[in-house]
Motif scaffolding. Structure first.
Motif, PDB file in Angstrom:
ATOM      1  N   ARG A   1       0.829  -1.199   0.000  1.00 33.89           N
ATOM      2  CA  ARG A   1       0.000   0.000   0.000  1.00 33.89           C
ATOM      3  C   ARG A   1       0.867   1.254   0.000  1.00 33.89           C
ATOM      4  O   ARG A   1       2.018   1.222   0.435  1.00 33.89           O
TER       5      ARG A   1
ATOM      6  N   ASN B   1      -7.046  -4.254   6.389  1.00 33.50           N
ATOM      7  CA  ASN B   1      -5.784  -3.913   5.739  1.00 33.50           C
ATOM      8  C   ASN B   1      -5.779  -4.400   4.293  1.00 33.50           C
ATOM      9  O   ASN B   1      -5.430  -3.660   3.365  1.00 33.50           O
TER      10      ASN B   1
ATOM     11  N   ARG C   1      -8.340  -5.078   2.434  1.00 31.12           N
ATOM     12  CA  ARG C   1      -9.345  -4.366   1.635  1.00 31.12           C
ATOM     13  C   ARG C   1      -8.777  -3.063   1.083  1.00 31.12           C
ATOM     14  O   ARG C   1      -9.001  -2.716  -0.088  1.00 31.12           O
ATOM     15  N   LYS C   2      -8.022  -2.322   1.896  1.00 28.80           N
ATOM     16  CA  LYS C   2      -7.408  -1.079   1.426  1.00 28.80           C
ATOM     17  C   LYS C   2      -6.348  -1.358   0.365  1.00 28.80           C
ATOM     18  O   LYS C   2      -6.200  -0.603  -0.604  1.00 28.80           O
TER      19      LYS C   2
ATOM     20  N   ARG D   1      -8.221  -2.169  -2.840  1.00 32.75           N
ATOM     21  CA  ARG D   1      -8.805  -0.929  -3.384  1.00 32.75           C
ATOM     22  C   ARG D   1      -7.747  -0.131  -4.146  1.00 32.75           C
ATOM     23  O   ARG D   1      -7.997   0.353  -5.261  1.00 32.75           O
ATOM     24  N   GLU D   2      -6.582   0.003  -3.564  1.00 31.06           N
ATOM     25  CA  GLU D   2      -5.534   0.797  -4.204  1.00 31.06           C
ATOM     26  C   GLU D   2      -5.006   0.127  -5.460  1.00 31.06           C
ATOM     27  O   GLU D   2      -4.856   0.765  -6.505  1.00 31.06           O
TER      28      GLU D   2
END
Length: 665
Positions: free
Chosen positions: A124, A418, A420-421, A424-425
């Motif tokens: 991330r 964590n 999921r983010k 998404r990115e």
């Protein structure tokens, strides 16, 4: 769809500097152990190992048997810091953010004595608002890294149960709890080198307070007309509205009224095009690309802009039943594809050292070998923009694993949030590329659960087993499937690869297959022809790098020492299969230099026979992706391209076989 109107006027791009950027990378950093006074020069982007190598603190882990002597590095905590002046242009911006595109992995960030926050995921980016803290001169930035091994042990202790992780060579198996490249914990082609560091770009970003986070593109074709839907992911600090104009090749296509709101949200618009100017995989047509721009205006001025390159094409994964069982074939622009390609691993254990150029060079190697598809394996990292852009241009489809490989997963809420983010990115970053063909949840986890005896090996109780399988299904069968669809309804998602297991007739009839009867199953090369699945997404035979390559990474004395060879061979099989098949085919392998040469000759023969068997089975078999294209270091592996780029004999055998075109079904 809100407030969409079609436009006919032509416009060009907006202001060039809507988001001023001050790079904070380079060689002005220092690093030292946490709370220690001794400091050494550091380079950002970078890793702790390469910084310590430059400082002469550790030897090169790739040379000789040095990998063993540097294991302590991954056990320590390290602090990076630098001082900098903020540019007047940035200080004049309404909003300034400190942006880390990648932190490896557990980090705490401080600016001018104030703690900004923490990071806990290598995959991330991390963004911190810093407008109020910035000074014109002498800003002090500190990044404190906690050992991924230490933190992983803490997370394991909190969870209370070891999770299966066969390729993690550590006794405590911490890798399932750490969102970090799996290869750093060891693999059967990679040493254990647990890194930390600011591994991607870092800098200060100014803005108006409004951003276009990402642009996602979906396409459908009906009766000769292509509908293009553009999803615009927006973010504002304060309430803002305005309009967004979407342009294709500098021609405005549609306008969208932006809602008056603050926070993060998504708006979509759709426009139609004639179904012309298509993008095709190499060998099927042109790789025509188009510039798509989204400009957000408010108060008569441009406040944000995002530019991407897209291809006009559709990619469908056919998994329907047929007379042979269950298909697994890619259909591009309505035409079935025979996939000719490979699996890809990162180009170096120390990722910043390789840089974008190494990823692009791997695409050139695929082009040279007449490949049209690559599977990005889930034990490494998500590739950089440059890789996808090169695949777009080269016409090479990308099967993108999410970064899960060969381990079960915890079921706690923090881990899921964590991930999921992360998803998404990464989906937002990659989705628009013409080359993207598929999202895959993991590498080999499901087939391992059902066939590798994990329940017995890891001493699971019935309750443990139920909990782990429920966690698997919750993430891979449900959450990731939903998250990827929510963000990218234009590409298929499969929860795992392979779908079928090798070693039984039924496995040859359904979905994709990793065929490891040759090498892991001690079968002869002729077995490739008898074990052709619907799509063979892994298979291979190991070889060593050329003797001349190995000689660059060892002294003459070390080349005579068994310790060097043991350190280069990470497979639990050792050299057994090479020696057995060398004897079977009458290839000399009596000493080390002959064994190295024999391994390369055998590998070339293996890949030639396997690919030919898969080609002959088209259209029942719709693809062949050999394991693997490249290496992360100079050791024994299944690669056809050595660390450093040298082509093995197998590369040329693959190139010759892939160069033969197949008839359309």
């Amino acid at each position: 769809m809100i407030g969409v109107s079609l436009l006919t006027a032509c416009t060009s791009g907006g202001p060039a500097e809507l988001e001023p950027w001050q790079d904070l990378g380079g060689t002005t950093w220092t690093v030292g152990e946490a709370d220690a006074s001794e400091r050494w020069p550091a380079e950002v982007p970078g890793t702790i190992h390469t910084d310590l190598m430059r400082a002469g603190v550790i030897p090169d882990p790739y040379f000789g048997t040095n990998q063993d002597s540097v294991q302590w590095v991954g056990e320590r905590n390290w602090t990076y810091e630098r001082r900098f002046d903020a540019s007047p242009e940035l200080l004049a911006q309404p909003e300034v953010e400190l942006v880390f595109e990648g932190l490896d992995t557990f980090a705490e960030v401080w600016l001018n004595g104030q703690r900004l926050g923490t990071a806990d995921n290598m995959f991330r980016s991390w963004v911190f608002p810093v407008k109020a803290l910035l000074r014109p001169a002498d800003n002090h930035l500190v990044v404190r890294f906690t050992s991924a091994l230490q933190r992983g042990r803490e997370l394991l202790a909190q969870y209370g149960r070891t999770l299966p992780a066969d390729n993690d060579v550590g006794a405590d198996k911490v890798s399932p709890f750490v969102r970090k490249a799996g290869i750093h914990f060891g693999w059967d082609f990679a040493p254990r080198l647990v890194t930390c560091g600011i591994w991607k770009t870092v800098g200060l970003r100014g803005s108006s307070g409004a951003r276009i986070q990402s642009v996602r593109v979906f396409q459908t074709v009906k009766a000769g007309t292509r509908e293009v839907t553009v999803a615009i992911d927006l973010r504002t600090k304060e309430v803002k509205g305005g309009t967004a104009t979407v342009s294709l090749n500098e021609r405005a296509m549609a306008e969208l009224v932006i809602e008056d709101r603050a926070g993060e949200w998504t708006q979509e618009l759709t426009f139609s095009l004639p179904d012309t100017g298509q993008w095709w995989p190499t060998g099927m047509g042109r790789q025509q690309l188009h510039d798509l721009s989204v400009q957000w205006e408010a108060g008569g001025a441009a406040i944000a802009q995002r530019d991407v390159r897209i291809g006009l094409r559709t990619v469908h994964l056919d998994r329907g039943p047929d007379e042979h069982g269950t298909a697994f074939r890619f259909v591009v622009n309505g035409t079935p594809l025979f996939a000719k390609g490979c699996n890809l691993v990162p180009p170096d254990m120390f990722l910043p050292r390789a840089g974008d150029s190494a990823w692009v060079e791997l695409v050139r190697a695929m082009q040279e070998a007449h490949m049209n598809m690559v599977r990005v394996w889930g034990g490494g990292v998500y590739p950089p923009h440059a890789f996808f852009e090169a695949c777009d241009t080269a016409g090479i489809l990308v099967w993108q694993d999410l970064m899960f490989a060969n381990t079960m997963v915890p079921d706690d809420d923090a881990f899921l949030a964590n991930v999921r983010k992360e998803v998404r990115e990464q989906v937002g970053r990659i989705q628009h590329h013409a080359s993207l063909a598929l999202w895959c949840g993991n590498n080999e986890v499901e087939v391992a659960w059902h066939n590798w005896g994990w329940q017995q090996t890891y001493g699971m109780s019935p309750g443990d087993s139920t909990r782990m399988w429920n966690a698997y299904q919750a993430l891979f069968e449900e959450a990731l499937k939903q998250w990827t669809y929510d963000l990218d309804r234009g590409h298929a998602y499969v929860p795992t690869s392979p779908i079928s297991n090798w070693g039984n007739t039924e496995g040859l009839r359904h979905g994709d297959l990793h065929y490891w009867g040759v090498w892991h199953g001690d079968q002869p090369f002729e077995a490739f022809a008898d074990n052709v699945g619907r799509f063979v997404s892994e298979y291979g035979f190991q070889s060593y790098p050329a003797w001349s390559t190995l000689a660059r990474w060892a002294t003459p004395e070390q080349l005579k020492d068994s310790a060097f060879w043991v350190g280069r061979q990470k497979s639990y099989k050792g050299d057994k299969a090479i020696r057995v098949l060398a004897d079977q085919y009458g290839i000399p392998a009596d000493d080390r230099s002959l064994l190295v040469k024999a391994s390369q000759q055998l590998q070339a023969k293996a890949y030639g026979m396997a690919i030919e068997a898969h080609r002959q089975a088209w259209p029942r078999c719709a693809g062949t992706l050999l394991w693997q294209l490249n290496d992360v270091w100079p050791g024994a592996s299944w690669s056809i391209v050595e660390y450093g780029g040298g082509r093995k004999p197998a590369f040329h055998a693959v190139k010759a076989t892939y160069s033969v075109e197949l008839d359309r079904p």
